[in-house]
Design a protein around this motif. Structure first.
Motif, PDB file in Angstrom:
ATOM      1  N   ARG A 192       2.261  10.994  -0.505  1.00  0.00           N
ATOM      2  CA  ARG A 192       0.826  11.207  -0.171  1.00  0.00           C
ATOM      3  C   ARG A 192       0.339  12.834  -0.568  1.00  0.00           C
ATOM      4  O   ARG A 192      -0.762  12.920  -0.422  1.00  0.00           O
ATOM      5  CB  ARG A 192       0.723  11.027   1.291  1.00  0.00           C
ATOM      6  CG  ARG A 192       1.575  11.869   2.221  1.00  0.00           C
ATOM      7  CD  ARG A 192       1.332  11.395   3.588  1.00  0.00           C
ATOM      8  NE  ARG A 192       2.030  12.099   4.393  1.00  0.00           N
ATOM      9  CZ  ARG A 192       1.362  12.690   5.650  1.00  0.00           C
ATOM     10  NH1 ARG A 192       0.313  12.508   5.852  1.00  0.00           N
ATOM     11  NH2 ARG A 192       2.072  13.217   6.604  1.00  0.00           N
ATOM     12  N   GLN A 216       0.838  -1.107  -0.203  1.00  0.00           N
ATOM     13  CA  GLN A 216      -0.022  -0.063   0.251  1.00  0.00           C
ATOM     14  C   GLN A 216       0.806   1.281  -0.038  1.00  0.00           C
ATOM     15  O   GLN A 216       0.494   2.340  -0.752  1.00  0.00           O
ATOM     16  CB  GLN A 216      -0.934   0.036   1.201  1.00  0.00           C
ATOM     17  CG  GLN A 216      -2.044  -1.000   1.230  1.00  0.00           C
ATOM     18  CD  GLN A 216      -2.989  -1.221  -0.112  1.00  0.00           C
ATOM     19  OE1 GLN A 216      -3.187   0.022  -0.618  1.00  0.00           O
ATOM     20  NE2 GLN A 216      -3.072  -2.221  -0.700  1.00  0.00           N
ATOM     21  N   LEU A 255       0.978   4.225  -2.835  1.00  0.00           N
ATOM     22  CA  LEU A 255       0.491   5.446  -2.481  1.00  0.00           C
ATOM     23  C   LEU A 255       1.653   6.467  -2.898  1.00  0.00           C
ATOM     24  O   LEU A 255       1.416   7.542  -3.443  1.00  0.00           O
ATOM     25  CB  LEU A 255       0.525   5.524  -0.790  1.00  0.00           C
ATOM     26  CG  LEU A 255       0.361   6.959  -0.285  1.00  0.00           C
ATOM     27  CD1 LEU A 255      -0.990   7.848  -0.747  1.00  0.00           C
ATOM     28  CD2 LEU A 255       0.405   6.968   1.347  1.00  0.00           C
ATOM     29  N   TYR A 305      -5.091   8.532  -4.953  1.00  0.00           N
ATOM     30  CA  TYR A 305      -4.949   6.937  -4.471  1.00  0.00           C
ATOM     31  C   TYR A 305      -5.624   7.052  -3.127  1.00  0.00           C
ATOM     32  O   TYR A 305      -6.493   6.060  -2.826  1.00  0.00           O
ATOM     33  CB  TYR A 305      -3.601   6.492  -4.195  1.00  0.00           C
ATOM     34  CG  TYR A 305      -3.409   4.999  -3.698  1.00  0.00           C
ATOM     35  CD1 TYR A 305      -3.896   4.094  -4.457  1.00  0.00           C
ATOM     36  CD2 TYR A 305      -2.982   5.023  -2.504  1.00  0.00           C
ATOM     37  CE1 TYR A 305      -3.808   2.725  -4.012  1.00  0.00           C
ATOM     38  CE2 TYR A 305      -2.990   3.599  -2.038  1.00  0.00           C
ATOM     39  CZ  TYR A 305      -3.575   2.429  -2.793  1.00  0.00           C
ATOM     40  OH  TYR A 305      -3.512   0.989  -2.074  1.00  0.00           O
ATOM     41  N   GLN A 306      -5.449   8.000  -2.097  1.00  0.00           N
ATOM     42  CA  GLN A 306      -6.065   8.087  -1.020  1.00  0.00           C
ATOM     43  C   GLN A 306      -7.655   8.256  -1.026  1.00  0.00           C
ATOM     44  O   GLN A 306      -8.317   7.572  -0.431  1.00  0.00           O
ATOM     45  CB  GLN A 306      -5.577   9.376  -0.418  1.00  0.00           C
ATOM     46  CG  GLN A 306      -4.092   9.259   0.513  1.00  0.00           C
ATOM     47  CD  GLN A 306      -3.587  10.700   1.039  1.00  0.00           C
ATOM     48  OE1 GLN A 306      -4.132  11.012   1.778  1.00  0.00           O
ATOM     49  NE2 GLN A 306      -2.721  11.028   0.170  1.00  0.00           N
ATOM     50  N   GLN A 307      -8.142   8.840  -2.290  1.00  0.00           N
ATOM     51  CA  GLN A 307      -9.571   9.195  -2.426  1.00  0.00           C
ATOM     52  C   GLN A 307      -9.996   7.700  -2.845  1.00  0.00           C
ATOM     53  O   GLN A 307     -11.287   7.242  -2.422  1.00  0.00           O
ATOM     54  CB  GLN A 307      -9.577  10.104  -3.446  1.00  0.00           C
ATOM     55  CG  GLN A 307      -9.470  11.543  -2.955  1.00  0.00           C
ATOM     56  CD  GLN A 307     -10.399  11.884  -1.986  1.00  0.00           C
ATOM     57  OE1 GLN A 307     -11.410  11.494  -1.736  1.00  0.00           O
ATOM     58  NE2 GLN A 307      -9.903  12.801  -0.852  1.00  0.00           N
ATOM     59  N   ARG A 346     -10.489   5.773   0.347  1.00  0.00           N
ATOM     60  CA  ARG A 346     -11.682   6.249   1.232  1.00  0.00           C
ATOM     61  C   ARG A 346     -13.010   5.743   0.632  1.00  0.00           C
ATOM     62  O   ARG A 346     -13.813   5.401   1.286  1.00  0.00           O
ATOM     63  CB  ARG A 346     -11.554   7.757   1.157  1.00  0.00           C
ATOM     64  CG  ARG A 346     -10.547   8.388   1.983  1.00  0.00           C
ATOM     65  CD  ARG A 346     -10.658   9.849   2.179  1.00  0.00           C
ATOM     66  NE  ARG A 346     -11.695  10.442   2.683  1.00  0.00           N
ATOM     67  CZ  ARG A 346     -11.853  10.659   3.933  1.00  0.00           C
ATOM     68  NH1 ARG A 346     -10.738  10.251   4.920  1.00  0.00           N
ATOM     69  NH2 ARG A 346     -12.868  11.062   4.388  1.00  0.00           N
ATOM     70  N   GLY A 401      -0.818  10.646  -5.338  1.00  0.00           N
ATOM     71  CA  GLY A 401      -1.006  10.114  -3.956  1.00  0.00           C
ATOM     72  C   GLY A 401      -2.415  10.619  -3.555  1.00  0.00           C
ATOM     73  O   GLY A 401      -3.068   9.776  -2.857  1.00  0.00           O
ATOM     74  N   LYS A 402      -2.705  11.895  -3.578  1.00  0.00           N
ATOM     75  CA  LYS A 402      -4.140  12.228  -3.019  1.00  0.00           C
ATOM     76  C   LYS A 402      -5.154  11.544  -3.969  1.00  0.00           C
ATOM     77  O   LYS A 402      -6.038  11.120  -3.375  1.00  0.00           O
ATOM     78  CB  LYS A 402      -4.203  13.607  -3.479  1.00  0.00           C
ATOM     79  CG  LYS A 402      -3.466  14.569  -2.481  1.00  0.00           C
ATOM     80  CD  LYS A 402      -3.482  15.873  -2.600  1.00  0.00           C
ATOM     81  CE  LYS A 402      -2.650  17.096  -1.669  1.00  0.00           C
ATOM     82  NZ  LYS A 402      -2.999  18.264  -1.933  1.00  0.00           N
TER      83      LYS A 402
END
Length: 146
Positions: A99, A92, A96, A107-109, A112, A104-105
């Protein structure tokens, strides 16, 4: 038991096992290696550092320095490997990347969304900016978190 190696992952379980393994080695006329994996990153209790271990695995430059200063552990016994973590966490982390980058953002979304963190409130409002807390425990035997 007839272990091939003894691995310590707690500072209170380093000195006594090292002494015990030395005794077992002498009685059996066969060396029983002792390894310690220091699970602290920046600072560590002096009980982590036992010069009698065969190898001392550390996660950072700071812990390497403490082992040499406090425990007088020779350089050739120290192995700097980072923290041993479950493979999935490393995967992970690679996905990522940075970040704060656009990738990175994004992937975070996606994470989520997969975890349903972007659900709607009962009023129909987006929870996109909802704060999320990861609670972990058990290292000191604190028991269930439920």
């Amino acid at each position: 038991y007839n272990p091939d190696v003894v691995v310590s992952v707690h500072p209170m379980m380093t000195n006594l096992p090292t002494a015990s393994c030395a005794k077992i080695s002498a009685e059996r006329n066969r060396h029983l290696p002792v390894f310690t994996v220091v699970t602290d990153l920046g600072s560590a209790h002096c009980l982590w550092f036992c010069n009698g271990v065969d190898k001392l695995f550390v996660a950072s430059d700071q812990i390497r320095a403490l082992a040499k200063e406090r425990g007088k552990v020779p350089e050739d016994k120290i192995v700097q490997i980072g923290l041993p973590i479950r493979h999935d966490f490393g995967v992970q982390s690679e996905k990522l990347g940075d970040r704060f980058s656009a990738q990175g953002k994004a992937y975070q979304q996606s994470i989520r969304k997969n975890l349903n963190f972007d659900a709607l409130t009962p009023e129909g409002e987006a929870l996109l900016e909802r704060k999320t807390i990861l609670v972990m425990g058990g290292g000191e035997g604190i028991g269930s978190l439920s």
